[in-house]
Design a protein around this motif. Structure first.
Motif, PDB file in Angstrom:
ATOM      1  N   ALA A 184       6.725   7.757  -5.441  1.00  0.00           N
ATOM      2  CA  ALA A 184       6.039   8.363  -6.601  1.00  0.00           C
ATOM      3  C   ALA A 184       6.917   9.409  -7.258  1.00  0.00           C
ATOM      4  N   LYS A 199       0.829  -1.214   0.000  1.00  0.00           N
ATOM      5  CA  LYS A 199       0.000   0.000   0.000  1.00  0.00           C
ATOM      6  C   LYS A 199       0.868   1.271   0.000  1.00  0.00           C
ATOM      7  N   MET A 200       1.915   1.282   0.800  1.00  0.00           N
ATOM      8  CA  MET A 200       2.693   2.497   0.993  1.00  0.00           C
ATOM      9  C   MET A 200       3.824   2.699  -0.016  1.00  0.00           C
ATOM     10  N   TYR A 201       4.327   1.642  -0.608  1.00  0.00           N
ATOM     11  CA  TYR A 201       5.460   1.778  -1.525  1.00  0.00           C
ATOM     12  C   TYR A 201       5.195   2.770  -2.652  1.00  0.00           C
ATOM     13  N   PRO A 202       4.061   2.644  -3.364  1.00  0.00           N
ATOM     14  CA  PRO A 202       3.821   3.615  -4.453  1.00  0.00           C
ATOM     15  C   PRO A 202       3.720   5.058  -3.963  1.00  0.00           C
ATOM     16  N   ARG A 203       3.189   5.258  -2.783  1.00  0.00           N
ATOM     17  CA  ARG A 203       3.051   6.614  -2.232  1.00  0.00           C
ATOM     18  C   ARG A 203       4.407   7.233  -1.898  1.00  0.00           C
ATOM     19  N   LEU A 204       5.318   6.412  -1.419  1.00  0.00           N
ATOM     20  CA  LEU A 204       6.613   6.931  -1.001  1.00  0.00           C
ATOM     21  C   LEU A 204       7.652   6.940  -2.117  1.00  0.00           C
TER      22      LEU A 204
END
Length: 98
Positions: A98, A91-96
């Motif tokens: 980007a 969940k968080m990988y793409p947000r961090l």
């Protein structure tokens, strides 16, 4: 990065938080560590898998704090921890990154 389960547990109790916040904080800390040290999502998930001995130790310390947790609860918590860790990384990988 270290994470002292016992002190986090005591802090949670002192602040009238639920004990499970300790596990949630532990998962967040390991998620951050995996994401920061990986160039790809698959590397971050691989790092999470390599954390199994540390996860086992953290769960063992947490169960000790609870005092009366069953063996089945400990086994379930180990599985749940790993699932939630990988899920949060995904969940968080793409947000961090980007």
């Amino acid at each position: 990065m270290t994470f002292d389960i016992e002190s986090h547990y005591q802090e949670a109790l002192d602040m009238d938080k639920k004990a499970k916040t300790v596990i949630q904080d532990s998962i967040r800390q390991q998620t951050k560590m995996c994401i920061e040290n990986a160039a790809t999502l698959s590397q971050a998930i691989s790092l999470a898998e390599q954390l199994l001995p540390e996860i086992e130790w953290r769960v063992k310390q947490y169960v000790k704090c609870l005092e009366n947790a069953s063996k089945n609860y400990k086994e379930w918590l180990m599985e749940d921890y790993q699932i939630r860790l990988k899920g949060l990384i995904i969940k968080m990988y793409p947000r961090l990154h980007a």
